[in-house]
Design a protein around this motif. Structure first.
Motif, PDB file in Angstrom:
ATOM      1  N   ILE A 159       1.498  -0.725 -13.333  1.00  0.00           N
ATOM      2  CA  ILE A 159       0.577  -1.459 -12.331  1.00  0.00           C
ATOM      3  C   ILE A 159       1.698  -1.831 -11.383  1.00  0.00           C
ATOM      4  CG2 ILE A 159      -0.998  -3.296 -12.276  1.00  0.00           C
ATOM      5  CD1 ILE A 159      -1.669  -3.098 -15.053  1.00  0.00           C
ATOM      6  N   ALA A 160       2.700  -2.237 -11.873  1.00  0.00           N
ATOM      7  CA  ALA A 160       3.912  -2.858 -11.132  1.00  0.00           C
ATOM      8  C   ALA A 160       4.216  -1.725  -9.918  1.00  0.00           C
ATOM      9  CB  ALA A 160       5.103  -3.099 -11.851  1.00  0.00           C
ATOM     10  N   TYR A 161       4.248  -0.307 -10.340  1.00  0.00           N
ATOM     11  CA  TYR A 161       4.408   0.686  -9.558  1.00  0.00           C
ATOM     12  C   TYR A 161       3.393   0.615  -8.399  1.00  0.00           C
ATOM     13  CZ  TYR A 161       4.593   5.575  -7.724  1.00  0.00           C
ATOM     14  OH  TYR A 161       4.507   6.450  -6.731  1.00  0.00           O
ATOM     15  N   ARG A 162       2.154   0.542  -9.074  1.00  0.00           N
ATOM     16  CA  ARG A 162       0.957   0.834  -8.010  1.00  0.00           C
ATOM     17  C   ARG A 162       0.776  -0.373  -7.115  1.00  0.00           C
ATOM     18  NH1 ARG A 162      -4.159   1.635 -11.512  1.00  0.00           N
ATOM     19  NH2 ARG A 162      -5.183   1.777  -9.502  1.00  0.00           N
ATOM     20  N   ILE A 163       1.230  -1.681  -7.656  1.00  0.00           N
ATOM     21  CA  ILE A 163       1.326  -2.656  -6.638  1.00  0.00           C
ATOM     22  C   ILE A 163       2.418  -2.262  -5.519  1.00  0.00           C
ATOM     23  CG2 ILE A 163       1.935  -5.245  -6.239  1.00  0.00           C
ATOM     24  CD1 ILE A 163       0.827  -5.575  -9.171  1.00  0.00           C
ATOM     25  N   GLY A 164       3.558  -2.068  -6.061  1.00  0.00           N
ATOM     26  CA  GLY A 164       4.602  -1.613  -4.760  1.00  0.00           C
ATOM     27  C   GLY A 164       4.519  -0.421  -4.001  1.00  0.00           C
ATOM     28  N   GLN A 165       3.555   0.523  -4.676  1.00  0.00           N
ATOM     29  CA  GLN A 165       3.199   1.650  -3.717  1.00  0.00           C
ATOM     30  C   GLN A 165       2.068   1.126  -2.835  1.00  0.00           C
ATOM     31  OE1 GLN A 165       0.771   4.493  -5.915  1.00  0.00           O
ATOM     32  NE2 GLN A 165       1.567   6.259  -4.755  1.00  0.00           N
ATOM     33  N   LYS A 166       1.521   0.413  -2.844  1.00  0.00           N
ATOM     34  CA  LYS A 166       0.475  -0.355  -1.824  1.00  0.00           C
ATOM     35  C   LYS A 166       1.075  -0.914  -0.830  1.00  0.00           C
ATOM     36  CE  LYS A 166      -4.288  -1.940  -1.811  1.00  0.00           C
ATOM     37  NZ  LYS A 166      -5.388  -2.530  -2.627  1.00  0.00           N
ATOM     38  N   LEU A 186       4.107  -0.766   0.153  1.00  0.00           N
ATOM     39  CA  LEU A 186       5.160   0.211   0.684  1.00  0.00           C
ATOM     40  C   LEU A 186       4.302   0.971   1.819  1.00  0.00           C
ATOM     41  CD1 LEU A 186       8.133   0.251   0.655  1.00  0.00           C
ATOM     42  CD2 LEU A 186       7.985   2.418  -0.612  1.00  0.00           C
ATOM     43  N   ARG A 187       3.081   1.382   1.224  1.00  0.00           N
ATOM     44  CA  ARG A 187       2.343   2.098   2.051  1.00  0.00           C
ATOM     45  C   ARG A 187       1.760   1.238   3.292  1.00  0.00           C
ATOM     46  NH1 ARG A 187      -1.428   4.714  -1.378  1.00  0.00           N
ATOM     47  NH2 ARG A 187       0.375   6.425  -1.238  1.00  0.00           N
ATOM     48  N   ALA A 188       1.577   0.266   3.107  1.00  0.00           N
ATOM     49  CA  ALA A 188       1.088  -0.889   4.039  1.00  0.00           C
ATOM     50  C   ALA A 188       2.104  -0.964   5.128  1.00  0.00           C
ATOM     51  CB  ALA A 188       0.671  -2.296   3.393  1.00  0.00           C
ATOM     52  N   ALA A 189       3.393  -0.964   4.881  1.00  0.00           N
ATOM     53  CA  ALA A 189       4.466  -0.978   5.658  1.00  0.00           C
ATOM     54  C   ALA A 189       4.483   0.538   6.679  1.00  0.00           C
ATOM     55  CB  ALA A 189       5.822  -1.302   5.284  1.00  0.00           C
ATOM     56  N   ALA A 190       4.282   1.293   5.819  1.00  0.00           N
ATOM     57  CA  ALA A 190       4.375   2.803   6.329  1.00  0.00           C
ATOM     58  C   ALA A 190       3.353   2.853   7.572  1.00  0.00           C
ATOM     59  CB  ALA A 190       4.190   4.001   5.248  1.00  0.00           C
ATOM     60  N   GLN A 226      12.854  -3.048  -6.651  1.00  0.00           N
ATOM     61  CA  GLN A 226      11.615  -2.277  -6.831  1.00  0.00           C
ATOM     62  C   GLN A 226      11.033  -1.376  -5.641  1.00  0.00           C
ATOM     63  OE1 GLN A 226       9.277  -2.187  -8.965  1.00  0.00           O
ATOM     64  NE2 GLN A 226       7.226  -2.491  -8.187  1.00  0.00           N
ATOM     65  N   PHE A 227      11.259  -1.764  -4.684  1.00  0.00           N
ATOM     66  CA  PHE A 227      10.877  -0.906  -3.383  1.00  0.00           C
ATOM     67  C   PHE A 227      11.865   0.507  -3.527  1.00  0.00           C
ATOM     68  CE2 PHE A 227       9.096  -4.460  -0.992  1.00  0.00           C
ATOM     69  CZ  PHE A 227       7.763  -4.256  -1.366  1.00  0.00           C
ATOM     70  N   THR A 228      12.801   0.283  -3.938  1.00  0.00           N
ATOM     71  CA  THR A 228      13.800   1.625  -4.046  1.00  0.00           C
ATOM     72  C   THR A 228      13.404   2.445  -4.994  1.00  0.00           C
ATOM     73  OG1 THR A 228      15.709  -0.015  -3.384  1.00  0.00           O
ATOM     74  CG2 THR A 228      16.241   2.448  -4.456  1.00  0.00           C
ATOM     75  N   ASP A 229      12.973   2.013  -6.032  1.00  0.00           N
ATOM     76  CA  ASP A 229      12.292   2.599  -7.131  1.00  0.00           C
ATOM     77  C   ASP A 229      10.972   3.238  -6.601  1.00  0.00           C
ATOM     78  OD1 ASP A 229      12.198   3.520  -9.860  1.00  0.00           O
ATOM     79  OD2 ASP A 229      11.015   1.755 -10.322  1.00  0.00           O
ATOM     80  N   VAL A 230      10.063   2.400  -6.052  1.00  0.00           N
ATOM     81  CA  VAL A 230       8.744   2.877  -5.518  1.00  0.00           C
ATOM     82  C   VAL A 230       8.928   4.048  -4.659  1.00  0.00           C
ATOM     83  CG1 VAL A 230       6.865   2.357  -4.421  1.00  0.00           C
ATOM     84  CG2 VAL A 230       7.689   0.813  -6.332  1.00  0.00           C
ATOM     85  N   LYS A 231       9.929   3.806  -3.625  1.00  0.00           N
ATOM     86  CA  LYS A 231      10.017   4.901  -2.884  1.00  0.00           C
ATOM     87  C   LYS A 231      10.491   6.258  -3.416  1.00  0.00           C
ATOM     88  CE  LYS A 231      13.056   6.167   1.406  1.00  0.00           C
ATOM     89  NZ  LYS A 231      14.280   6.565   1.336  1.00  0.00           N
ATOM     90  N   GLY A 256       7.673   9.101  -2.739  1.00  0.00           N
ATOM     91  CA  GLY A 256       7.900   9.763  -1.517  1.00  0.00           C
ATOM     92  C   GLY A 256       7.772   9.298  -0.397  1.00  0.00           C
ATOM     93  N   LEU A 257       7.038   7.658  -0.330  1.00  0.00           N
ATOM     94  CA  LEU A 257       6.916   7.267   0.881  1.00  0.00           C
ATOM     95  C   LEU A 257       8.267   7.115   1.833  1.00  0.00           C
ATOM     96  CD1 LEU A 257       4.332   4.550  -0.563  1.00  0.00           C
ATOM     97  CD2 LEU A 257       4.185   6.161   1.529  1.00  0.00           C
ATOM     98  N   GLN A 258       8.290   7.235   2.703  1.00  0.00           N
ATOM     99  CA  GLN A 258       9.449   7.244   3.717  1.00  0.00           C
ATOM    100  C   GLN A 258       9.760   5.918   4.241  1.00  0.00           C
ATOM    101  OE1 GLN A 258      11.984   9.668   3.454  1.00  0.00           O
ATOM    102  NE2 GLN A 258      10.734  10.328   1.955  1.00  0.00           N
ATOM    103  N   VAL A 259       9.716   4.780   3.673  1.00  0.00           N
ATOM    104  CA  VAL A 259       9.901   3.570   4.003  1.00  0.00           C
ATOM    105  C   VAL A 259      11.202   3.113   3.191  1.00  0.00           C
ATOM    106  CG1 VAL A 259       9.177   1.278   4.216  1.00  0.00           C
ATOM    107  CG2 VAL A 259       7.676   3.140   4.742  1.00  0.00           C
TER     108      VAL A 259
END
Lengths: 67, 508, 413
Positions: free
Chosen positions: C346-353, C355-359, C376-381, C385-388
Motif C-alpha cells: 500500500i505504501a508503494y501505491r500511495i507513493g505511486q499516486k 509521483l504520478r500527480a507530480a508527473a 521512498q520516491f526513489t524506490d517508487v520511481k 518507471g515514472l520519470q520524476v
C-alpha cells in the motif's frame, strides 16, 4: 444562551469553568493553538479557491477595512 | 414502526465463504468492531442497543460485477442488504435495521470518463465530490454537488437520498445534476435509467422517466453502481454577503425580495434565526465573532462570471439595505461561507442547564416548506423542542433554525427549514430514545399539517419520520404505488428492509 | 518554531483485553464518533487506497467506543491500527480541532492514540503482522548507539566544521547512514555563509517507530539528549530530518523542559541565514519543479513556507505548486512511523499516486524536504518507471550555490 468568553492572545476561548465537570480541557500551550488557527485559515482559504477562481470584494463604499 | 413479515436467511459460514470467493478475503469484514462502526451514520443513534443494528458482515465490492454477485447470493438466501456510501446521512438510510449484509461501496470510486465536449462524466458511486473536483480542477470544470458533507459524502448516498445542495438555486440539486445511473436490481439484473433510455441525454420524452424512480430510493430498490453526472465550468468569482437584521419580519422579507428579484447567479440565500445566532455565539465566535446587536442574519451567495456577478451583488446590497440589513463584512462572508461546504458538528457544542460544556450529538430536521409556511413552522418547531428541553433537561437542546433556498435553479418558492437539536447521545436509554422519537414525530406532523414535506434532503425513512411521511404526506395514493413497485422489484424484501414502512408492501 | 504542547494524561493508562476502558477515554473516543462527518477519513492517504473506513481516525475512535459498549474486542483491534501513516492530516481536518480546538483547548490526537494502541497491544501479547521488520530496523539503530559519535560525523569527512556547539546540527541515524547528502550539502552551504556550528554526536535512537513499541525507551534517549544539549550549551538546534523536527516540536515538550533551546528545521535555518547575510545564490538552475510537502512539516507542525521560499531564491527555478492545504491528503507512502514496513504494497501505491500527480504537472523533478520521502520516491520511481526524480531542496540550493550536486548518498554504517 450567549456566553461570556475569554479573549486572549488574539483569540477567543471558553471560560475554563465551563470545562470542569463533564469534559475537561487538555494540556495545551499557545503554540498549539496557533497551529490550529493557522491550519484553519489555510483550509478555509483553500475552500474558496476550490469553488471559484476569485472571491469578489464587496462593492466600493460598502465596507471599510478595519484599521 | 411496522413489523417485518419476511423470514430472513442467516449469514452462515457458508455465506461468508461464498462472499470471500466472490470478493477476496480482504473485502469481507467480520470483526465485531468493523461491523459495529457501520451500524450508524451521522444522526444521533440508539447507542444503548448498538448490537441490534450491527450488520452480520460487511463487504467492500470493487465493481458492478461484484455487486451483482452479492445481490444474487443475498436474494437466493433471503439475506437483508443495506448499501452504505459515505455514512454521512441524517436519515439512517445506511442503518441496517435487519442486520444482514452491509454493502460498503467506497471502493467503487473510479472515474470512467470525463467527456468535456458534452460536459459530463461517468463515475463510480463510491466517489466523493471533493475528490472528484480535484481531478476536474485542471480542466476548469466542477461537479457542483455541494452539501454540508461535501468533503466526505459519496455520490451513491447522494442518489440514495435525493440530495440537496447549498448552491442548488444556481446549479440544481443531486436529482438534477445526475443525468443517468446504472442500477443493480435485487435479482442481479443491471439496468441504466435516465431521463429517457440513454446515458448522456438530459431531456428526453421517451417512455417513463425512470431516473426519478431510482432517485432517493434509500437502497430499498437497488444498488446504484455508476452514474453520468453534469459538469459545469468552474466559476470565475464567488461572493457571499452576510447581513444583520434586528427582527424576523425584515429578515423574512429580505429573503423573499432577494430570491424573487430574478437574479441568474443567485446560488443560495439563507436566514439564521435568533436561536441560531445565540447558539453560534457559544463557540463559533472562536473564528467569526458576531456583535451583540445581531439578532437575525440573511445571507446570499452568487457564483459565475465576474461581469454578471459584480452588478448583481450591488443590487443584492440594495435589497438588503432597503430593509435595514447591515453588511457584516468580507471576513464573515469568507470565513463562514467556506466552512459551510463541510458544515461541522463540534461535539462540545452542548451545554448542561448550569452552563457546563457537555458532549452532544446533533440532528437537523430538514423540512421542505413553501415561503408562506416558514413563520408558523419556525414558531412551532421551537415550541416543540423547548417543551422537550424542559422535560428532559440536559438531554435535548435547541440549537436554532436555518432556512435555505431549495428550489433547483431558482431561489423562490421552496425552502429548507432546519431546526438543529443537540442530543446527549451517550445518555440515551429506552425512555429518552422514545422521547426523541416523539419529538421527531411532532416536528414531522407539524410539517405535514402545513402541507409541507417531512424531508428535503436526508430522506424521511427514519424512525419517527417514516410513518408520518408515508401515511401522512404520501397518503394520497403515492404510498400505495410505492408498495406495489417495491414488491415488484424486490419480491423477497431484501433491499434495506424496514425503511419507508415498506414492510407493509408484503402484508397480505 | 516554538514548541507545541498537546497532551492527554489518560493515554498513560494501558488498555488491555481484560480491563474496562476508562470513562475519560470513552469520552475521547465519543468526541470523534459524535462528529460522524468523517472529514478525517476522506483526507487520509491510506484510506484513499484501502477505502476501508476502519482505517481512519473515525474508525479508530469508533472502535474504542464500540469496545466500551460491548460491540468490539480489544485483541481484534490491532490490525486496523497498523493502517495509519501517522501523518496527522486527520487531526487537522477534525472539526473538534480545526473549528474549535483553540476555543475549547482540546484537540484530536489520533497519532498519539495509534501509537498507544500499538504499544498496549504489543504489551498485551498481541502479534502485529510484519512487526519483526520494524523491530529489525529499531534493533539496527539500537546497535548504532555504541559507536554513534563516530557514525553521525562520518558524513562530514573532508568538510571543515567549526565545532561551536551553540548552534548544533542534529543528524539522526537514518540521515547519517542513508541520507548523507543533506547534512553534507547543508554543511557546505553554511560554510560558504560563514556560519559557525557543531555536530551533535549522541542522538540515540530517535526513530518515531520507537513510540509505537516503547515510549519509555524513546523518552530515555530523548531525556539524554536534553541533558546533553544543556551540558554542551546548545542554544540553537538545527534539525535535518523533519521526522526528528516534528518530535522536537510536538513530543519533547510533553516530557522535558526545552526553555532556552530553539529548534529550527534546516530549510528555515538556511533561509534565515541567507537573508541575514544578504546572499543570493549565484548559479541559475533553470527548470520547473513540483514540491512535495512532508507530513511532518505540513500537517504535524503546519510549516510549509521555508522550503518553498528557499526554492524561490534560486535563479531560474520555478515551483509548479500544489497548495499546502491540498497536500494534507498527499503522502509519499513512507509515513511517519512503521507504516512502510508494515504495509509495503500500500505504501508503494500511495507513493505511486503522489509521483504520478507530480508527473501530471509536467515536471521531471519533485522537490522534497525529507530524507524518508526521498528514499521512498526513489524506490517508487524505480519500481513504477515514472520519470520524476526526487531531489532534496537542499540539493537544489547547493547546486545554485555552486556546490557539487550530490544526488546519491553514500551508505554508511
Amino acid at each position: 444562551m450567549a456566553e461570556d468568553v475569554i479573549y486572549k492572545y488574539g483569540h477567543l476561548e471558553i471560560l475554563p469553568t465551563r470545562m470542569e465537570e463533564y469534559i475537561k480541557q487538555q494540556e495545551m500551550n499557545e503554540a498549539e493553538r496557533e497551529r490550529i488557527v493557522k491550519a484553519r485559515n489555510m483550509h478555509l482559504d483553500w475552500y474558496h479557491r476550490h469553488f471559484a477562481y476569485e472571491v469578489l470584494k464587496p462593492p466600493e463604499g460598502e465596507w471599510e477595512p478595519k484599521a | 414502526m411496522t413489523t417485518a413479515v419476511t423470514q430472513y436467511g442467516a449469514v452462515t459460514d457458508e455465506v461468508i465463504d461464498e462472499l470471500r470467493r466472490l470478493l477476496g478475503e480482504e473485502n469481507v469484514l467480520i470483526d465485531l468492531h468493523e461491523r459495529a462502526m457501520r451500524a450508524y451514520n451521522c444522526a444521533p443513534a440508539p447507542l444503548h442497543r448498538w448490537q441490534d443494528q450491527t450488520p452480520d458482515v460487511v463487504v467492500l465490492p470493487g465493481s458492478t460485477e461484484d455487486v451483482v454477485g452479492i445481490l444474487k447470493l443475498a436474494n437466493e438466501k433471503r439475506i437483508p442488504v443495506t448499501p452504505r456510501g459515505g455514512g454521512s446521512g441524517l436519515a439512517d438510510g445506511a442503518m441496517p435495521l435487519r442486520r444482514g449484509i452491509c454493502v460498503d461501496i467506497k471502493r467503487m470510486n473510479e472515474i470512467f470518463e470525463i467527456d468535456e465536449d458534452n460536459m459530463c462524466a461517468t463515475v463510480g458511486t463510491g466517489i466523493n465530490m471533493l475528490k472528484l473536483n480535484e481531478v476536474l480542477e485542471p480542466l476548469g470544470k466542477i461537479f457542483p454537488d455541494d452539501l454540508a458533507g461535501y468533503a466526505n459524502a459519496m455520490l451513491g448516498g447522494r442518489i440514495g437520498c435525493g440530495g440537496w445542495t447549498l448552491i442548488g438555486a444556481r446549479f440544481g440539486h443531486t436529482p438534477d445534476t445526475v443525468i443517468s445511473m446504472e442500477c443493480v436490481l435485487p435479482d442481479g439484473q443491471v439496468i441504466w435509467v435516465g431521463g429517457g433510455g440513454t446515458k448522456k441525454i438530459r431531456k428526453s420524452s421517451s417512455g417513463y422517466r425512470l431516473k426519478d424512480l431510482f432517485m432517493q430510493h434509500q437502497g430499498t430498490l437497488c444498488i446504484v453502481t455508476r452514474a453520468v453526472i453534469e459538469l459545469y465550468p468552474k466559476s470565475e468569482v464567488e461572493f457571499a454577503g452576510y447581513f444583520a437584521f434586528d427582527n424576523w419580519d425584515d429578515a423574512y422579507q429580505a429573503l423573499y425580495d432577494v430570491t424573487t428579484r430574478g437574479f441568474g447567479n443567485l446560488s443560495s440565500a439563507m436566514i439564521f434565526d435568533d436561536h441560531k445566532i445565540d447558539f453560534l455565539r457559544r463557540d463559533d465566535e472562536a473564528f467569526i465573532p458576531l456583535g451583540r446587536d445581531v439578532r437575525f442574519v440573511v445571507l446570499f451567495t452568487m457564483y459565475g462570471l465576474k461581469c454578471e456577478v459584480e452588478p448583481a451583488v450591488k443590487e443584492g446590497f440594495r435589497i438588503m439595505k432597503k430593509l435595514g440589513g447591515r453588511y457584516l463584512g468580507p471576513e464573515q462572508g469568507e470565513g463562514d461561507w467556506a466552512s459551510r461546504h463541510d458544515r461541522y458538528h463540534l461535539s462540545y457544542h452542548g451545554r448542561t442547564p448550569d452552563g457546563q460544556a457537555t458532549l452532544m450529538s446533533w440532528h437537523c430536521e430538514d423540512t421542505a416548506a413553501y415561503h408562506t409556511a416558514l413563520p408558523a413552522l419556525r414558531e412551532q418547531f421551537h415550541e416543540i423542542v423547548g417543551r422537550y428541553m424542559k422535560q428532559y433537561p440536559g438531554v435535548f437542546d435547541d440549537w436554532g433554525i436555518f432556512i435555505y433556498t431549495s428550489n433547483p435553479f431558482k431561489g423562490w418558492g421552496d425552502y429548507l427549514i432546519e431546526i438543529d437539536v443537540g442530543i446527549a447521545e451517550l445518555q440515551y436509554n429506552d425512555e429518552t430514545w422514545a422521547a426523541w422519537i416523539r419529538m421527531k414525530r411532532e416536528i414531522a406532523q407539524a410539517a405535514v399539517d402545513m402541507e409541507c414535506s417531512v424531508s428535503i434532503c436526508h430522506g424521511s425513512c427514519r424512525e419517527g419520520d417514516d410513518d408520518i411521511a408515508m401515511h401522512g404526506e404520501m397518503a394520497h395514493g403515492s404510498f400505495e404505488i410505492m408498495k406495489k413497485i417495491k414488491r415488484m422489484i424486490d419480491p423477497n424484501n431484501i433491499m434495506n428492509p424496514g425503511k419507508y414502512c415498506l414492510d407493509e408492501a408484503y402484508e397480505d | 518554531m516554538t514548541y507545541q504542547l498537546s497532551k492527554k494524561d489518560f493515554y498513560a493508562e494501558p488498555l488491555s483485553k481484560t480491563k474496562a476502558i476508562d470513562e475519560e477515554f470513552v469520552k475521547e473516543a465519543y468526541l470523534v464518533f459524535a462528529c460522524r462527518h468523517k472529514f478525517c477519513r476522506d483526507i487520509c492517504p491510506n484510506f484513499d487506497i484501502t477505502r476501508n473506513e476502519a482505517h481512519s481516525s473515525y474508525g479508530f475512535h469508533t472502535a474504542i467506543l464500540a469496545i466500551s459498549r460491548g460491540v468490539g474486542e480489544f485483541d481484534r483491534l490491532i490490525d486496523n491500527f497498523t493502517y495509519c501513516l501517522e501523518c496527522g492530516a486527520c487531526e487537522l481536518r477534525c472539526p473538534n480541532t480545526s473549528m474549535g480546538g483553540d476555543f475549547y483547548r482540546r484537540s484530536t490526537t489520533t497519532v498519539d492514540l495509534v501509537r498507544k494502541i500499538r504499544r498496549d497491544s504489543l504489551a498485551d501479547g498481541t502479534e502485529i503482522p510484519n512487526w519483526p521488520a520494524v523491530k529489525e530496523y529499531l534493533d539496527e539503530h539500537r546497535g548504532f548507539v555504541a559507536t554513534q559519535a563516530e557514525l553521525v560525523t562520518k558524513w562530514a569527512e573532508g568538510i571543515k566544521i567549526a565545532g561551536d556547539m551553540k548552534t548544533a546540527l542534529f543528524v539522526d541515524f537514518f540521515t547519517a547512514t542513508q541520507g548523507t547528502e543533506v547534512p553534507r550539502l547543508a554543511a557546505q552551504i553554511l560554510a560558504k555563509l560563514r556560519v559557525k556550528f557543531g555536530v551533535y554526536t549522541t542522538p540515540g535512537v530517535t526513530a518515531p517507530e520507537l513510540l509505537s513499541e516503547s515510549d519509555e525507551e524513546w523518552k530515555k534517549y530523548a531525556g539524554e539528549n536534553v541533558e546533553n544539549f544543556r551540558k554542551l550549551g546548545v542554544e540553537t538546534l538545527v534539525v535535518v530530518n523533519p521526522h526528528d523536527y516534528a518530535l522536537f516540536v510536538r513530543e519533547y515538550p510533553k516530557w522535558f523542559d526545552m526553555d532556552g533551546i530553539e529548534t529550527v528545521f534546516i530549510t528555515d535555518f538556511l533561509l534565515g541565514k541567507m537573508k541575514e547575510k544578504g546572499v543570493t545564490p549565484p548559479v541559475a538552475v533553470e527548470g520547473r519543479f513540483a514540491y512535495h510537502d512532508p507530513c511532518t512539516l505540513n500537517t504535524l507542525v503546519v510549516e510549509a513556507e521555508s522550503p518553498r521560499d528557499l526554492v524561490g531564491l534560486v535563479p531560474g527555478a520555478e515551483i509548479v505548486d500544489v497548495a499546502p492545504a491540498n497536500q494534507w491528503s498527499y503522502c509519499c507512502g513512507n509515513g511517519n512511523g512503521p507504516y512502510r514496513k508494515l504495509h509495503p504494497d500500500i505504501a508503494y501505491r500511495i507513493g505511486q499516486k503522489r509521483l504520478r500527480a507530480a508527473a501530471d504537472l509536467g515536471v521531471d523533478t519533485l522537490l522534497v524536504a525529507c530524507p524518508h520521502c526521498k528514499d521512498q520516491f526513489t524506490d517508487v520511481k524505480a519500481k513504477s518507471g515514472l520519470q520524476v526524480e526526487p531531489v532534496h531542496v537542499v540539493e537544489l540550493l547547493a547546486k545554485s550555490m555552486g556546490i557539487e550536486w550530490e544526488t546519491t548518498s553514500p551508505t554508511i554504517g
